[in-house]
Enzyme design. Structure first.
Site, PDB file in Angstrom:
ATOM      1  N   HIS A 172      -1.057  -0.986  -4.295  1.00 35.56           N
ATOM      2  CA  HIS A 172      -2.376  -0.666  -3.724  1.00 35.56           C
ATOM      3  C   HIS A 172      -2.435   0.829  -3.435  1.00 35.56           C
ATOM      4  O   HIS A 172      -1.544   1.387  -2.789  1.00 35.56           O
ATOM      5  CB  HIS A 172      -2.560  -1.480  -2.445  1.00 35.56           C
ATOM      6  N   HIS A 184      -8.186   1.492  -4.209  1.00 32.94           N
ATOM      7  CA  HIS A 184      -9.180   1.249  -3.156  1.00 32.94           C
ATOM      8  C   HIS A 184      -9.836   2.586  -2.829  1.00 32.94           C
ATOM      9  O   HIS A 184      -9.210   3.457  -2.231  1.00 32.94           O
ATOM     10  CB  HIS A 184      -8.431   0.654  -1.941  1.00 32.94           C
ATOM     11  N   ASP A 240      -6.884  -6.521   3.608  1.00 35.53           N
ATOM     12  CA  ASP A 240      -6.227  -5.218   3.738  1.00 35.53           C
ATOM     13  C   ASP A 240      -6.359  -4.699   5.171  1.00 35.53           C
ATOM     14  O   ASP A 240      -7.473  -4.500   5.663  1.00 35.53           O
ATOM     15  CB  ASP A 240      -6.905  -4.248   2.751  1.00 35.53           C
ATOM     16  N   MET A 261      -8.847   8.385   0.113  1.00 38.40           N
ATOM     17  CA  MET A 261      -9.752   8.691   1.237  1.00 38.40           C
ATOM     18  C   MET A 261     -10.233  10.128   1.110  1.00 38.40           C
ATOM     19  O   MET A 261      -9.432  11.025   0.845  1.00 38.40           O
ATOM     20  CB  MET A 261      -9.006   8.544   2.566  1.00 38.40           C
ATOM     21  N   MET A 318     -12.067   4.817  -0.820  1.00 43.51           N
ATOM     22  CA  MET A 318     -12.779   5.016   0.449  1.00 43.51           C
ATOM     23  C   MET A 318     -13.435   6.390   0.365  1.00 43.51           C
ATOM     24  O   MET A 318     -13.063   7.339   1.060  1.00 43.51           O
ATOM     25  CB  MET A 318     -11.791   4.909   1.616  1.00 43.51           C
ATOM     26  N   ASP A 329      -4.627   3.869  -1.862  1.00 46.73           N
ATOM     27  CA  ASP A 329      -5.725   4.144  -0.928  1.00 46.73           C
ATOM     28  C   ASP A 329      -6.211   5.574  -1.062  1.00 46.73           C
ATOM     29  O   ASP A 329      -5.527   6.513  -0.657  1.00 46.73           O
ATOM     30  CB  ASP A 329      -5.240   3.924   0.506  1.00 46.73           C
ATOM     31  N   MET A 367     -11.793  -6.046   4.577  1.00 45.33           N
ATOM     32  CA  MET A 367     -11.073  -5.066   5.400  1.00 45.33           C
ATOM     33  C   MET A 367     -10.822  -5.682   6.770  1.00 45.33           C
ATOM     34  O   MET A 367     -11.751  -6.071   7.462  1.00 45.33           O
ATOM     35  CB  MET A 367     -11.883  -3.775   5.547  1.00 45.33           C
ATOM     36  N   SER A 415       0.837  -1.193   0.000  1.00 43.83           N
ATOM     37  CA  SER A 415       0.000   0.000   0.000  1.00 43.83           C
ATOM     38  C   SER A 415       0.877   1.249   0.000  1.00 43.83           C
ATOM     39  O   SER A 415       1.668   1.472   0.920  1.00 43.83           O
ATOM     40  CB  SER A 415      -0.904   0.009   1.229  1.00 43.83           C
TER      41      SER A 415
HETATM   42  C1  DX5 Z   1      -6.605   1.402   5.451  1.00 47.49           C
HETATM   43  C2  DX5 Z   1      -6.068   1.161   4.055  1.00 47.49           C
HETATM   44  C3  DX5 Z   1      -4.967   0.188   4.007  1.00 47.49           C
HETATM   45  C4  DX5 Z   1      -3.729   0.612   4.739  1.00 47.49           C
HETATM   46  C5  DX5 Z   1      -3.017  -0.619   5.182  1.00 47.49           C
HETATM   47  O1  DX5 Z   1      -7.717   2.205   5.358  1.00 47.49           O
HETATM   48  O2  DX5 Z   1      -7.099   0.671   3.226  1.00 47.49           O
HETATM   49  O3  DX5 Z   1      -4.658  -0.178   2.675  1.00 47.49           O
HETATM   50  O4  DX5 Z   1      -2.867   1.385   3.957  1.00 47.49           O
HETATM   51  O5  DX5 Z   1      -1.959  -0.243   5.987  1.00 47.49           O
HETATM   52  P1  DX5 Z   1      -1.275  -1.254   7.017  1.00 47.49           P
HETATM   53  O6  DX5 Z   1      -0.755  -2.402   6.215  1.00 47.49           O
HETATM   54  O7  DX5 Z   1      -0.227  -0.435   7.645  1.00 47.49           O
HETATM   55  O8  DX5 Z   1      -2.359  -1.702   7.962  1.00 47.49           O
HETATM   56 ZN    ZN Z   2      -6.569  -0.162   1.216  1.00 45.19          ZN
END
Ligand code: DX5
Ligand code: ZN
Length: 237
Positions: free
Chosen positions: A47, A80, A189, A51, A82, A49, A151, A24
């Site tokens: 990956h 991903h 994840d 947000m 969010m 993320d 998740m 990620s």
């Molecule tokens: C959380 C993200 C993850 C996050 C994982 O909301 O979707 O992808 O980056 O990070 P680690 O591996 O540090 O839990």
């Molecule tokens: Zn993620």
């Protein structure tokens, strides 16, 4: 003594499916995005993320960072989302370089339509759900998606502790996918590390996302290698 040859009818031991690794980028050093991407060249997916500060209580990054990552790397970009009502931005993320787009079932009133839209954009479609959402919420679209993401932390932040109940959720989804004859990627994840990767593969996961475990100690390449080592005995892609 004659070595015992396993009979075809004997149960297999250990996970038989190959497991992809998806570092990620949330945990990487953004001032060195291109270099960080090079340290994970041996990964299967990157990956990404996204947000929005609405669906989750944090804002990460969006289209320009995805576009920059796309320019810097040939890795499969696993995005991903969010964000609330992700339908509004699917085309933009597809054009910015996503290969796969994963949406939360809680973030849209029309999960099936969102999956269709992603396919119409020519991208792989993924569905995911928060740890507090019953698995039944994704069941209606399981036959339509390319990826199902479990998740294993509440989304919004990297570096959280793996929620142990997630293992059972992976097992259940593995069973449902197998019953459907689906080849969808079963991704996990949140809080994934060398300590739980093998158990997740045993439970039927086929793609592990890891942020902190890859980037936060001694760099991407070493973190990736540690995860691979912990998966000894599991077929690698
Ligand atoms: C959380 C993200 C993850 C996050 C994982 O909301 O979707 O992808 O980056 O990070 P680690 O591996 O540090 O839990
Ligand atoms: Zn993620």
């Amino acid at each position: 003594m004659i070595p015992k040859t396993p009979l075809p009818s004997e149960p297999h031991t250990g996970p038989q499916r190959a497991v992809k690794l998806a570092p990620s980028l949330l945990a990487c050093d953004f001032t060195r995005l291109g270099e960080e991407l090079r340290t994970i060249e041996e990964a299967d997916w990157a990956h990404v993320d996204v947000m929005d500060g609405q669906f989750v209580p944090n804002i990460s990054f969006g289209l320009p960072i995805l576009a920059a990552a796309r320019r810097a790397s040939g890795l499969y970009m696993d995005v991903h989302l969010m964000i609330e009502s992700p339908e509004r931005y699917l085309r933009d993320f597809a054009e910015a370089g996503a290969d796969g787009l994963t949406v939360h079932v809680e973030s849209t009133r029309h999960i099936h339509r969102a999956v269709q839209m992603i396919h119409e954009l020519g991208k792989h479609a993924g569905v995911t759900l928060n740890p507090g959402t019953p698995l039944e919420a994704v069941r209606p679209v399981l036959g339509d998606v390319d990826t199902v993401l479990v998740m294993s932390v509440n989304p919004g932040f990297g570096g959280q502790k793996f929620l142990s109940g997630s293992l059972e959720r992976v097992r259940t989804l593995r069973r449902w996918l197998d019953e459907l004859g689906s080849e969808a990627v079963l991704q996990v994840d949140g809080g994934v590390s060398a300590a739980n990767a093998h158990a997740l593969a045993e439970a039927g996961a086929t793609c592990l996302v890891a942020g902190s475990a890859v980037f936060r100690a001694d760099g991407g390449a070493a973190g990736l290698e540690r995860l691979r080592t912990s998966l000894t005995g599991v077929p690698q892609t």
